[in-house]
Write a protein that holds these residues in place. Structure first.
Motif, PDB file in Angstrom:
ATOM      1  N   THR A  46       4.750   6.251  45.947  1.00 51.71           N
ATOM      2  CA  THR A  46       6.128   5.779  46.096  1.00 51.71           C
ATOM      3  C   THR A  46       7.033   6.899  46.587  1.00 51.71           C
ATOM      4  N   GLU A  47       8.186   6.491  47.055  1.00 54.71           N
ATOM      5  CA  GLU A  47       9.242   7.438  47.411  1.00 54.71           C
ATOM      6  C   GLU A  47      10.410   7.190  46.467  1.00 54.71           C
ATOM      7  N   ASP A  48      10.936   8.270  45.915  1.00 54.46           N
ATOM      8  CA  ASP A  48      12.028   8.228  44.957  1.00 54.46           C
ATOM      9  C   ASP A  48      13.324   8.523  45.704  1.00 54.46           C
ATOM     10  N   TYR A  49      14.330   7.673  45.527  1.00 51.71           N
ATOM     11  CA  TYR A  49      15.599   7.796  46.244  1.00 51.71           C
ATOM     12  C   TYR A  49      16.763   7.936  45.271  1.00 51.71           C
ATOM     13  N   MET A  50      17.796   8.645  45.704  1.00 52.20           N
ATOM     14  CA  MET A  50      19.055   8.671  44.980  1.00 52.20           C
ATOM     15  C   MET A  50      20.170   8.412  45.989  1.00 52.20           C
ATOM     16  N   VAL A  51      21.048   7.466  45.637  1.00 51.64           N
ATOM     17  CA  VAL A  51      22.123   7.040  46.526  1.00 51.64           C
ATOM     18  C   VAL A  51      23.454   7.167  45.799  1.00 51.64           C
ATOM     19  N   HIS A  52      24.441   7.701  46.503  1.00 47.52           N
ATOM     20  CA  HIS A  52      25.807   7.851  45.994  1.00 47.52           C
ATOM     21  C   HIS A  52      26.644   6.741  46.624  1.00 47.52           C
ATOM     22  N   ILE A  53      27.358   5.972  45.784  1.00 46.54           N
ATOM     23  CA  ILE A  53      28.175   4.868  46.281  1.00 46.54           C
ATOM     24  C   ILE A  53      29.580   4.992  45.699  1.00 46.54           C
TER      25      ILE A  53
ATOM     26  N   ALA B  84      33.009   6.415  41.744  1.00 46.85           N
ATOM     27  CA  ALA B  84      31.797   6.958  42.369  1.00 46.85           C
ATOM     28  C   ALA B  84      30.654   6.908  41.366  1.00 46.85           C
ATOM     29  N   ARG B  85      29.518   6.377  41.824  1.00 45.09           N
ATOM     30  CA  ARG B  85      28.338   6.262  40.971  1.00 45.09           C
ATOM     31  C   ARG B  85      27.094   6.625  41.776  1.00 45.09           C
ATOM     32  N   ARG B  86      26.069   7.071  41.041  1.00 42.82           N
ATOM     33  CA  ARG B  86      24.798   7.381  41.671  1.00 42.82           C
ATOM     34  C   ARG B  86      23.708   6.486  41.097  1.00 42.82           C
ATOM     35  N   TYR B  87      22.851   6.047  42.011  1.00 44.24           N
ATOM     36  CA  TYR B  87      21.769   5.137  41.660  1.00 44.24           C
ATOM     37  C   TYR B  87      20.442   5.749  42.080  1.00 44.24           C
ATOM     38  N   ARG B  88      19.436   5.527  41.241  1.00 41.38           N
ATOM     39  CA  ARG B  88      18.113   6.076  41.527  1.00 41.38           C
ATOM     40  C   ARG B  88      17.080   4.969  41.433  1.00 41.38           C
ATOM     41  N   GLY B  89      16.135   5.010  42.364  1.00 40.41           N
ATOM     42  CA  GLY B  89      15.069   4.022  42.358  1.00 40.41           C
ATOM     43  C   GLY B  89      13.946   4.461  43.271  1.00 40.41           C
ATOM     44  N   LYS B  90      12.912   3.635  43.331  1.00 36.39           N
ATOM     45  CA  LYS B  90      11.771   3.989  44.158  1.00 36.39           C
ATOM     46  C   LYS B  90      11.251   2.763  44.886  1.00 36.39           C
TER      47      LYS B  90
END
Length: 133
Positions: free
Chosen positions: A61-68, A118-124
């Motif tokens: 898998t690839e692990d991502y973090m996104v700032h929204i 502002a929030r950060r989300y993490r997923g894969k």
């Protein structure tokens, strides 16, 4: 996978986000404070994707973090900002399986009556070439 494109697609497809934000979902493009004509969502990657979930010497898998960020200006802005941010959190979990892992204190600029969240989300997600492994 282009994670920002994926996030953009799921946000745009949500009826509440479409009604409130319309085409004002941007990548890395922050508005000038006081120059907002409607709610704006800004998307950013937080670092490059990272390999994750290993089996038999392969990463799967690839692990991502996104700032929204959500920016809203004017009367009723705080409640509208909060409603949009909550809907984003629900969409990120229900559609992408991304959980909220961080946030900053909600902000208000008194001079321009601009509210910001502002929030950060993490997923894969499984690698795009997963079936060829």
């Amino acid at each position: 996978m282009d994670i920002l494109d994926e996030v953009y697609k799921v946000l745009k497809s949500d009826p509440f986000i479409a009604a409130e934000v319309g085409n004002r979902i941007k990548y890395y493009e922050y508005p000038a404070t006081g120059d907002i004509t409607g709610p704006i969502i800004v998307l950013e990657e937080v670092g490059a994707e990272m390999p994750g979930d290993y089996a038999d010497g392969q990463w799967l898998t690839e692990d991502y973090m996104v700032h929204i960020e959500v920016w809203v200006q004017g009367a009723g802005g705080r409640k509208k900002r909060d409603a949009i941010a909550r809907q984003i959190r629900n969409i990120m979990w229900e559609k992408l399986g991304f959980s909220q892992v961080a946030s900053m204190d909600p902000e208000w600029d008194k001079d321009t009556n601009t509210y910001r969240d502002a929030r950060r989300y993490r997923g894969k997600a499984y690698r795009e070439d997963f079936d060829a492994l």
